[in-house]
Design an enzyme around this catalytic site. Structure first.
Site, PDB file in Angstrom:
ATOM      1  N   SER A   1       0.823  -1.195   0.000  1.00 34.32           N
ATOM      2  CA  SER A   1       0.000   0.000   0.000  1.00 34.32           C
ATOM      3  C   SER A   1       0.865   1.256   0.000  1.00 34.32           C
ATOM      4  O   SER A   1       1.659   1.469  -0.906  1.00 34.32           O
ATOM      5  CB  SER A   1      -0.967  -0.034   1.187  1.00 34.32           C
ATOM      6  OG  SER A   1      -1.894   1.017   1.106  1.00 34.32           O
TER       7      SER A   1
ATOM      8  N   ASP B   1      -5.970   1.943  -3.603  1.00 36.73           N
ATOM      9  CA  ASP B   1      -7.160   1.718  -2.781  1.00 36.73           C
ATOM     10  C   ASP B   1      -7.469   2.931  -1.898  1.00 36.73           C
ATOM     11  O   ASP B   1      -8.523   2.974  -1.271  1.00 36.73           O
ATOM     12  CB  ASP B   1      -7.052   0.434  -1.953  1.00 36.73           C
ATOM     13  CG  ASP B   1      -5.907   0.442  -0.956  1.00 36.73           C
ATOM     14  OD1 ASP B   1      -5.109   1.399  -0.936  1.00 36.73           O
ATOM     15  OD2 ASP B   1      -5.804  -0.535  -0.188  1.00 36.73           O
TER      16      ASP B   1
ATOM     17  N   ASP C   1      -1.164   1.302  -4.592  1.00 35.17           N
ATOM     18  CA  ASP C   1      -2.023   0.194  -5.034  1.00 35.17           C
ATOM     19  C   ASP C   1      -3.455   0.651  -5.291  1.00 35.17           C
ATOM     20  O   ASP C   1      -4.336  -0.173  -5.523  1.00 35.17           O
ATOM     21  CB  ASP C   1      -1.986  -0.964  -4.035  1.00 35.17           C
ATOM     22  CG  ASP C   1      -2.657  -0.644  -2.713  1.00 35.17           C
ATOM     23  OD1 ASP C   1      -2.500   0.492  -2.239  1.00 35.17           O
ATOM     24  OD2 ASP C   1      -3.317  -1.532  -2.145  1.00 35.17           O
TER      25      ASP C   1
ATOM     26  N   ASP D   1      -2.858   6.278  -3.772  1.00 31.49           N
ATOM     27  CA  ASP D   1      -1.653   5.619  -3.254  1.00 31.49           C
ATOM     28  C   ASP D   1      -1.213   4.528  -4.244  1.00 31.49           C
ATOM     29  O   ASP D   1      -1.905   4.256  -5.227  1.00 31.49           O
ATOM     30  CB  ASP D   1      -1.888   5.087  -1.842  1.00 31.49           C
ATOM     31  CG  ASP D   1      -2.845   3.914  -1.771  1.00 31.49           C
ATOM     32  OD1 ASP D   1      -3.603   3.712  -2.740  1.00 31.49           O
ATOM     33  OD2 ASP D   1      -2.848   3.199  -0.759  1.00 31.49           O
TER      34      ASP D   1
END
Length: 577
Positions: free
Chosen positions: A146, A309, A307, A305
């Site tokens: 993340s 999410d 990834d 961010d």
């Protein structure tokens, strides 16, 4: 087994990966570094398993990945029908070793005869969640850390419903993982072999197309209104991550034309070299976007961010500068926009789902529209689990969010989704612009209508074994020496989620908390204010959350400051004796 014994097992293993062997040799002589690498095993937290890359059981490497996947494979065999043919969907982000870990996961699954559906190139986490559902896979794996620093990577496990594994399921996987004696000797198939045998399937663009079709359906604008999208000037940064293509394709199909990408941050860079941290929660991540926004006179800046999410949004403040909205503010604005554009029929039995550390302003807004709020523990896996429950009830999911910049609009995904959220945030900004208002002005309207709900979060980073012991000491102290007032506000109730008990102070009674057990303590204070303390499940941090409410901006700001000061003093006193 002592850490020295585990270290010796690794260092003497003749087939150890050469790169890891070299790193171990470089660590020789640094006992503290070696101890931290081997004193424990990485475990699943609120977002799966994350750790620093490197050799050791407490590090992310091909052997800890193999062990996690081996445990997951054993779980699938015992719990999921037709698991081998349905297979596991796998995606990954732009971090060091991400694709390697994805392929390594496929090789472990292949040794069990389980098919792996792996993306040929990086994809957002929510698209992995969607792929699990679209492909009707037995589960999913996402390789990502993340927004953690560059030295980290991570491993998220998804169930057959496309959600992160809730505690009961995760506990079974963890038990399987912990039952594996030697992570160095887990069987893996050769990549060429599983490709030839049809056990490694490279996912095509067909899944992306299906996701984009679903994305169209979350729009609240009718066709006649879509021309207003042309006038919104957007600057977008994917922060060197996975969101670039999906976000641009999604905005284009909705009709947004004035969209500009921060070119330096569109490059895939595992060092995230243009930011201190690739986290849209931290305002420094918007530095380049703000510069470009000023040059282009942009209405909104959006940042995802690595990834994809989490979503952050910055808005012009009327004085030529940009203000980054908090996750609570943006989430509540989106909630208000969605509910204002949802029919009464669709709101019937509709539910808002938020976490226990997310603003109570959301609950007030939902109540205004006649919608019930459900609170869950921190972590979007709990929101995904609740959505799954709705499939067997009359309840309807309308929106879900958490303070840490995670939101979900359409339940075709079962995890927080920055791609969906970007669509709604831009659509919402366009809606308010057509009315002559910015998102900040829309937010002020909500405060005026419902009260000045302000929130903040502070955290202490305490690394290594010593840090873990200090975090445990803080939680132990807060339980053994409970507070009766914080920041001049009396404690009305103390909630300990580890024991699932709520102590009602005035009544002198205790009641049950109907949520899973977790290491969290929350104080409910006068004036609809609260304080919550919890160790992070993904980082070496202890987090303290604060929420206040009043009819005055100044009163809320002052109360918030007092709460933060007292709790910080309390934690420091435990650390320093």
């Amino acid at each position: 087994m002592s850490w020295q014994t585990t270290y010796n097992k690794w260092s003497s293993f003749p087939e150890l990966d050469p790169a890891l062997q070299q790193q171990l040799q470089e660590m020789e002589g640094s006992e503290k570094e070696l101890e931290d690498a081997f004193y424990k095993e990485l475990t699943f937290g609120t977002g799966g398993m994350r750790g620093v890359l490197g050799p050791g059981t407490n590090r992310m490497n091909i052997y800890t990945i193999r062990k996690a996947v081996e445990g997951f494979a054993q779980y699938l065999k015992e719990n999921v029908d037709n698991f081998a043919e349905r297979g596991v969907a796998i995606a990954y982000d732009s971090r060091y070793m991400s694709k390697e870990f994805a392929v390594e996961s496929a090789k472990v699954l292949g040794a069990h005869g389980i098919k792996a559906h792996v993306y040929e190139s990086l994809r957002p986490t929510p698209v992995l969640s969607f792929a699990v559902r679209h492909l009707q896979a037995a589960g999913g794996i996402m390789i990502t850390a993340s927004h953690n620093p560059p030295e980290y990577n991570g491993f998220k496990v998804y169930n057959e419903h496309g959600g992160q594994m809730p505690p009961a399921e995760a506990a079974q996987v963890i038990a399987k993982v912990q039952g594996i004696d030697n992570e160095l000797k887990i069987a893996v198939a050769e990549r060429q072999e599983i490709e030839q045998n049809g056990l490694l399937n490279w996912i095509s663009s067909e899944v992306d197309t299906a996701y984009l079709e679903e994305l169209k359906r979350i729009s609240k604008m009718n066709q006649a209104s879509e021309s207003t999208f042309d006038s919104l000037n957007v600057v977008f940064t994917p922060l060197h991550g996975t969101a670039h293509d999906m976000v641009l394709n999604g905005l284009e199909q909705l009709g947004f034309k004035d969209v500009h990408v921060v070119a330096e941050q569109a490059k895939l860079d595992p060092e995230f070299s243009t930011v201190e941290s690739p986290n849209p929660e931290e305002h420094q991540a918007f530095t380049l976007a703000i510069e470009q926004g000023k040059q282009r006179n942009a209405d909104v800046l959006v940042g995802t961010d690595p990834d994809a999410d989490r979503l952050g949004v910055a808005v012009k403040d009327g004085e030529g500068s940009y203000q980054v909205l908090t996750g609570n503010q943006l989430g509540t604005l989106m909630l208000d926009y969605i509910l204002a554009h949802t029919s009464d029929a669709d709101k019937q039995n509709g539910k808002l789902i938020k976490t226990i550390v997310t603003t109570e302003l959301g609950k007030a807004v939902a109540k205004h529209y006649g919608v019930e709020t459900i609170d869950t523990l921190t972590g979007f896996k709990y929101i995904g689990e609740k959505i799954k429950e709705f499939e067997t009830t009359a309840d309807k999911f309308l929106f879900g969010y958490e303070e840490s910049y995670g939101y979900l609009i359409g339940d075709f995904v079962r995890d927080k989704d920055a791609v969906q959220s970007t669509m709604v945030a831009c659509e919402m900004a366009s809606y308010w612009k057509a009315k002559g208002k910015t998102l900040l002005e829309a937010l002020e309207e909500l405060y005026g209508k419902h009260g000045f709900y302000f929130e903040e979060m502070s955290s202490l980073t305490l690394k290594g074994k010593d840090g873990a012991e200090q975090i445990a000491a803080i939680m132990d102290d807060i339980r053994k020496n409970p507070l009766t007032e914080i920041g001049g506000l009396q404690v009305k109730a103390a909630e300990d989620y580890q024991t699932s008990e709520r102590q009602l102070i005035e009544a002198g009674s205790t009641e049950k908390i109907d949520l899973p057990a977790e290491n969290v303590v929350k104080y409910l204070l006068e004036k609809d204010s609260w304080v919550c303390l919890r160790p992070s499940g993904t980082e070496p941090k202890i987090k303290c959350y604060f929420g206040v409410s009043s009819t005055s901006r100044q009163e809320s700001e002052e109360t918030l400051k007092e709460l933060k000061q007292q709790m910080n003093d309390r934690m420091q006193s435990v650390i320093h004796g």
